[in-house]
Design a protein around this motif. Sequence first.
Motif, short mmCIF file in Angstrom:
data_model
loop_
_atom_site.label_atom_id
_atom_site.label_comp_id
_atom_site.label_asym_id
_atom_site.label_seq_id
_atom_site.Cartn_x
_atom_site.Cartn_y
_atom_site.Cartn_z
N UNK A 4 0.83 -1.21 0.00
CA UNK A 4 0.00 0.00 0.00
C UNK A 4 0.86 1.26 0.00
N UNK A 5 0.17 2.36 -0.16
CA UNK A 5 0.85 3.66 -0.10
C UNK A 5 0.53 4.26 1.26
N UNK A 6 1.53 4.85 1.91
CA UNK A 6 1.28 5.51 3.20
C UNK A 6 1.62 6.98 3.07
N UNK A 7 1.03 7.78 3.91
CA UNK A 7 1.34 9.21 3.87
C UNK A 7 1.57 9.72 5.30
N UNK A 8 2.62 10.53 5.44
CA UNK A 8 2.95 11.10 6.75
C UNK A 8 2.93 12.62 6.61
N UNK A 9 2.29 13.29 7.55
CA UNK A 9 2.30 14.75 7.51
C UNK A 9 1.17 15.35 8.31
N UNK A 10 0.98 16.64 8.12
CA UNK A 10 -0.07 17.34 8.86
C UNK A 10 -1.44 16.87 8.34
N UNK A 11 -2.50 17.01 9.16
CA UNK A 11 -3.83 16.56 8.70
C UNK A 11 -4.23 17.20 7.38
N UNK A 12 -3.84 18.46 7.13
CA UNK A 12 -4.17 19.12 5.87
C UNK A 12 -3.49 18.40 4.69
N UNK A 13 -2.29 17.94 4.94
CA UNK A 13 -1.52 17.26 3.89
C UNK A 13 -2.08 15.87 3.61
N UNK A 14 -2.44 15.15 4.66
CA UNK A 14 -2.86 13.75 4.46
C UNK A 14 -4.30 13.63 3.92
N UNK A 15 -5.16 14.64 4.22
CA UNK A 15 -6.58 14.53 3.83
C UNK A 15 -6.74 14.27 2.33
N UNK A 16 -6.00 15.00 1.51
CA UNK A 16 -6.12 14.85 0.06
C UNK A 16 -5.81 13.42 -0.38
N UNK A 17 -4.76 12.86 0.22
CA UNK A 17 -4.37 11.49 -0.15
C UNK A 17 -5.41 10.48 0.32
N UNK A 18 -6.00 10.78 1.47
CA UNK A 18 -7.05 9.88 1.97
C UNK A 18 -8.26 9.95 1.04
N UNK A 19 -8.46 11.10 0.44
CA UNK A 19 -9.56 11.27 -0.51
C UNK A 19 -9.31 10.41 -1.77
N UNK A 20 -8.05 10.14 -2.03
CA UNK A 20 -7.71 9.28 -3.18
C UNK A 20 -7.65 7.81 -2.76
N UNK A 21 -7.97 7.52 -1.50
CA UNK A 21 -8.06 6.13 -1.07
C UNK A 21 -6.94 5.62 -0.19
N UNK A 27 -1.08 11.19 10.99
CA UNK A 27 -1.39 12.62 11.11
C UNK A 27 -0.54 13.23 12.21
N UNK A 28 0.23 14.20 11.85
CA UNK A 28 1.07 14.85 12.87
C UNK A 28 0.87 16.36 12.76
N UNK A 29 0.36 16.94 13.82
CA UNK A 29 0.08 18.38 13.77
C UNK A 29 1.41 19.15 13.77
N UNK A 30 1.42 20.36 13.22
CA UNK A 30 2.68 21.12 13.14
C UNK A 30 3.38 21.26 14.50
N UNK A 31 2.62 21.34 15.59
CA UNK A 31 3.23 21.50 16.93
C UNK A 31 3.95 20.21 17.36
N UNK A 32 3.46 19.06 16.88
CA UNK A 32 4.03 17.78 17.32
C UNK A 32 5.16 17.28 16.41
N UNK A 33 5.36 18.00 15.30
CA UNK A 33 6.28 17.48 14.29
C UNK A 33 7.68 17.17 14.84
N UNK A 34 8.23 18.12 15.61
CA UNK A 34 9.60 17.89 16.06
C UNK A 34 9.69 16.72 17.03
N UNK A 35 8.59 16.37 17.70
CA UNK A 35 8.64 15.25 18.66
C UNK A 35 8.23 13.92 18.03
#
Lengths: 107, 227
Positions: A4-21, A27-35
């Motif tokens: 399968x294809x996986x996607x890592x990033x902010x919820x805004x980034x991943x939503x589009x890919x989830x829309x494609x299936x 989902x990592x919010x910008x505040x949590x990214x460094x951790x």
Amino acid sequence: MSQEIAVIGSPEFTTGFRLAGVRKFENITPEEKSDELDDAVRSVARDQEVGIVVMHAEDLDYLSREPRSIVDTSVEPTFVTVGGDAGSSGLREQIKRAIGIDLMEED
Amino acid sequence: MAKDVKPTRKNLMAIEDRIELSERGHDTLEQKRDGLIMEFMDILDEAQDVRSNLESDYDTAQKKINMARAMEGDVAVRGAAAALKEHPEITTESNNIMGVVVPQIESSKVKKSLGERGYGVLGTSARIDEAAEAYEELLESIILAAEVETAMKKMLTEIETTKRRVNALEFKLLPELKENQEFIEQKLEEQEREEIFRMKKIKDKKEAEEDELEAEAEREREAVSAD
């Protein structure tokens, strides 16, 4: 074996890919990214069912050294970055090292 | 180190054989490295095209989803995203380029019809459909990019390894072997010169002894004839 294809990033980034299936996502919010981005990369890289991982190029700056090298060199799964100029910066460095010339230099 | 080898004729022959083999290996590896670089150049051109398509597809998809968010609201877009039933799958086959196994990725269920997407047609709008379609196209570009970039990574690793082997032969192994060969040749020549010198000395000594014996015999003959 199908993967399968996986996607890592902010919820805004991943939503589009989830829309494609795409159903494997971190989902990592910008505040949590460094951790949390490092662990997300490690866990997706360990997942045998994932063949391609999509990330935003700007998120690579949040990664520490070891997960960053996974992103740059991993073949199974392959990490593909989109957005930003750093599209294939890891590859660019590898080309410079192997061939001795920067073949991806912009004209 | 040259000092570590025994200066014997047998060792010299063994080293000469190793030099011949190493030189042949060096030439073959050099040809392999050059061939790999040429193959890599072809893939690089393809990769640059794929990458630029990928970036333009990403921009389009971003615009479409932003539009859908603006018109329908973030919750509606996320709701539609969560409702998807069909998931894209990829299968990998392998292809061989000069001994480097590169993947060939086949995908299925990336592009879906409206009915296959799984979210209700009534509850969503055309904006969401357009965004979904744009992201499906983006996924296709990503799959192509993954295939090409994996091939590039594998070929670069192979080029690096081959280059390292060529350099190790050219700058480490062959110079050491040649140094050892020279050392043994010099030692053997030295031994030969010593041997010749020793033989000459023995010959001189023998001749001196024979001369002495002859002189003594002559003296004896003279003494006898005088009597």
